[in-house]
Design an enzyme around this catalytic site. Structure first.
Site, PDB file in Angstrom:
ATOM      1  N   GLY A  69      44.506  34.336  44.798  1.00  0.00           N
ATOM      2  CA  GLY A  69      44.813  32.908  44.692  1.00  0.00           C
ATOM      3  C   GLY A  69      44.769  32.420  43.256  1.00  0.00           C
ATOM      4  N   THR A  70      43.817  32.917  42.501  1.00  0.00           N
ATOM      5  CA  THR A  70      43.688  32.510  41.086  1.00  0.00           C
ATOM      6  C   THR A  70      44.975  32.862  40.345  1.00  0.00           C
ATOM      7  OG1 THR A  70      41.311  32.875  41.182  1.00  0.00           O
ATOM      8  CG2 THR A  70      42.297  32.846  38.999  1.00  0.00           C
ATOM      9  N   ASN A 150      37.477  23.254  48.528  1.00  0.00           N
ATOM     10  CA  ASN A 150      36.664  24.415  48.888  1.00  0.00           C
ATOM     11  C   ASN A 150      35.219  24.069  49.189  1.00  0.00           C
ATOM     12  OD1 ASN A 150      37.395  24.025  46.009  1.00  0.00           O
ATOM     13  ND2 ASN A 150      35.613  25.311  45.652  1.00  0.00           N
ATOM     14  N   GLN A 178      42.395  26.890  50.597  1.00  0.00           N
ATOM     15  CA  GLN A 178      41.406  26.633  51.656  1.00  0.00           C
ATOM     16  C   GLN A 178      42.037  25.942  52.863  1.00  0.00           C
ATOM     17  OE1 GLN A 178      38.406  27.783  51.941  1.00  0.00           O
ATOM     18  NE2 GLN A 178      37.729  28.277  49.863  1.00  0.00           N
ATOM     19  N   SER A 198      45.667  32.493  49.377  1.00  0.00           N
ATOM     20  CA  SER A 198      44.788  33.639  49.121  1.00  0.00           C
ATOM     21  C   SER A 198      44.396  34.280  50.450  1.00  0.00           C
ATOM     22  CB  SER A 198      43.532  33.177  48.377  1.00  0.00           C
ATOM     23  OG  SER A 198      42.626  34.245  48.261  1.00  0.00           O
ATOM     24  N   THR A 236      54.382  47.679  40.948  1.00  0.00           N
ATOM     25  CA  THR A 236      54.551  48.331  42.248  1.00  0.00           C
ATOM     26  C   THR A 236      53.691  47.619  43.288  1.00  0.00           C
ATOM     27  OG1 THR A 236      54.990  50.400  41.121  1.00  0.00           O
ATOM     28  CG2 THR A 236      54.401  50.553  43.456  1.00  0.00           C
ATOM     29  N   CYS A 325      25.348  26.603  41.365  1.00  0.00           N
ATOM     30  CA  CYS A 325      24.029  27.065  40.949  1.00  0.00           C
ATOM     31  C   CYS A 325      24.233  27.854  39.661  1.00  0.00           C
ATOM     32  CB  CYS A 325      23.437  27.947  42.034  1.00  0.00           C
ATOM     33  SG  CYS A 325      21.687  28.214  41.802  1.00  0.00           S
TER      34      CYS A 325
HETATM   35  C1  LIG Z   1      40.540  26.083  46.434  1.00  0.00           C
HETATM   36  C2  LIG Z   1      40.494  27.454  45.839  1.00  0.00           C
HETATM   37  N1  LIG Z   1      41.370  27.781  44.879  1.00  0.00           N
HETATM   38  C3  LIG Z   1      41.393  29.006  44.319  1.00  0.00           C
HETATM   39  C4  LIG Z   1      40.500  29.983  44.701  1.00  0.00           C
HETATM   40  C5  LIG Z   1      40.582  31.344  44.083  1.00  0.00           C
HETATM   41  O1  LIG Z   1      41.136  32.280  45.004  1.00  0.00           O
HETATM   42  P1  LIG Z   1      40.915  33.859  44.794  1.00  0.00           P
HETATM   43  O2  LIG Z   1      39.489  34.144  45.120  1.00  0.00           O
HETATM   44  O3  LIG Z   1      41.858  34.519  45.769  1.00  0.00           O
HETATM   45  O4  LIG Z   1      41.273  34.160  43.390  1.00  0.00           O
HETATM   46  C6  LIG Z   1      39.538  29.681  45.678  1.00  0.00           C
HETATM   47  C7  LIG Z   1      38.519  30.673  46.056  1.00  0.00           C
HETATM   48  O5  LIG Z   1      37.359  30.359  46.244  1.00  0.00           O
HETATM   49  C8  LIG Z   1      39.535  28.392  46.265  1.00  0.00           C
HETATM   50  O6  LIG Z   1      38.646  28.051  47.194  1.00  0.00           O
END
Ligand SMILES: Cc1ncc(COP(=O)(O)O)c(C=O)c1O
Length: 393
Positions: A69-70, A150, A178, A198, A236, A325
């Protein structure tokens, strides 16, 4: 162990593992090779693309696979930055976005982009008036607003925000990481330009993501090479994980069509009701109307969340604190600050997150163990106010 940290990650579904296995063993071939075995692998990728596309109402060739996702978020934002340039364009995002949006936006700010971060109300929902003002005041630009948060699980008014952005010629991306698989997400009903996914948030493995690119949008690839993924993300293909993501998407689509994860929401509501009835000084944070079925965000007056986390871990419940934290010291998160939650309330919160694997027995047992942990901590910390974190056996 009772696992209640499904917003951090979910268990890989056994049917997903089963679907992936042949592509980790006998079907190891490179999908770009010319023989029949490779064509079969290529077909599996196409099928998975179709499954992901169906989950969000997209066309197959509007979905590309990414590493997580990042990566999806970064790809879109960096592409938009290049397409629009920094001279006249404005970047519009929200206070409560994930760091995978906030940090790329900060990097743009560092090189001269004008970045607007819109606030949220006390329920944790985007202030649409601020968003509208930011869009109307922009010559050109792009925006990124998450679908669901999240930490709190609160669903954002993405439909309205997308409409405002479109009216003002502002491109619209949503981090739906999310939301996808947990609640209805449909890119025909909410015509976003870009959407990030993700896999590990809905029972596929970690390390696989996807990106929706609306047909016809301008996109500058971050990763160039052999031209895979329609030239948008070379390299790939990670075939077993792509197949796993496709399977997870199909499972989630079936669950959503059946009852919108009603069983998951019922367990979450049951836990919240029991906590409120059986423990004094419990506060539920965030909108209860607009939220995904998987998340409860709860403060326990007089208890530091970090202390609760340790006690609960010892008693076999895996959970997250409701705020970040850092180096052992709990700090209110940027999300809680944006919602106007007091520092004490923020520090005394837990994020309790569910999946379809969470049973009613687990839920009831978790309530009992939370009750015990709260009681123990309040005794040690003196009942009122947030005291120090005490670790004892
Ligand atoms: C809202 C949101 N964006 C992005 C991410 C990042 O996703 P990934 O862990 O697949 O890189 C997360 C993961 O916690 C998330 O909750």
């Amino acid at each position: 162990m009772i696992y209640l940290d499904n917003h951090a990650t979910t268990a890989v579904h056994p049917e997903v593992v089963e679907a992936m296995m042949p592509f980790l063993t006998e079907h190891f071939h490179n999908p770009s090779s010319g023989y029949r075995a490779s064509r079969m692998v290529k077909k599996a990728i196409a099928e998975a693309r179709g499954q992901v596309a169906e989950l969000i109402g997209a066309k197959e060739d509007e979905v590309i696979f990414t590493g997580c996702g990042t990566e999806s978020n970064n790809m879109v934002l960096k592409s938009l930055a290049r397409v629009y340039g920094r001279k006249t364009s404005r970047v519009i995002t929200g206070e409560i976005e994930h760091s995978a949006v906030l940090r790329p936006c900060q990097a743009m700010k560092d090189v001269g982009f004008e970045v607007h971060r819109c606030g949220v109300d006390e329920e944790g929902r985007l202030r649409l008036d601020e968003f509208r003002e930011a869009c109307e005041g922009a010559e050109t630009g792009f925006s990124s607003i998450m679908w669901a948060n999240n930490e709190t699980g609160v669903i954002q008014p993405v439909g309205e925000a997308c409409e405002i952005a479109k009216e003002n010629g502002i491109a619209f991306h949503t981090d739906a990481i999310q939301a996808v698989g947990k609640t209805a997400v449909n890119v025909r009903e909410v015509p976003v330009d870009f959407l990030s996914i993700s896999g590990h948030k809905f029972h596929a493995p970690k390390g696989i993501g996807a990106l929706y690119l609306r047909e016809g949008v301008r996109f500058e690839p971050l990763i160039r090479g052999g031209g895979q993924e329609f030239g948008h993300r070379s390299g790939t293909e990670n075939v077993p994980y792509i197949v796993g993501l496709g399977k997870a998407a199909a499972l989630m689509k079936a669950a959503l069509e059946k009852d919108q994860h009603a069983g998951v929401a019922a367990n979450r509501d049951h836990l919240e009701n029991r906590l409120c009835e059986e423990i004094e000084g419990v506060i539920l944070n965030g909108s209860r109307e607009h939220r995904v079925p998987t998340c409860a965000h709860v403060s326990f007056e007089g208890c530091e969340g970090a202390g609760l986390l340790i006690l609960l871990d010892e008693s076999g419940v895996q959970i997250s604190t409701g705020s970040a934290c850092m180096t052992g010291k709990q700090q209110p998160s940027h999300v809680q600050k944006a919602m106007g939650i007091s520092d004490d309330q923020a520090k005394s919160s837990l994020r309790i997150s569910f999946s379809s694997f969470t049973t009613r027995e687990d839920t009831d047992e978790a309530v009992e163990r939370i009750k015990m942990a709260v009681e123990k901590l309040r005794q040690v910390q003196g009942g009122s106010g947030v005291g120090p974190v005490v670790v004892y056996s």
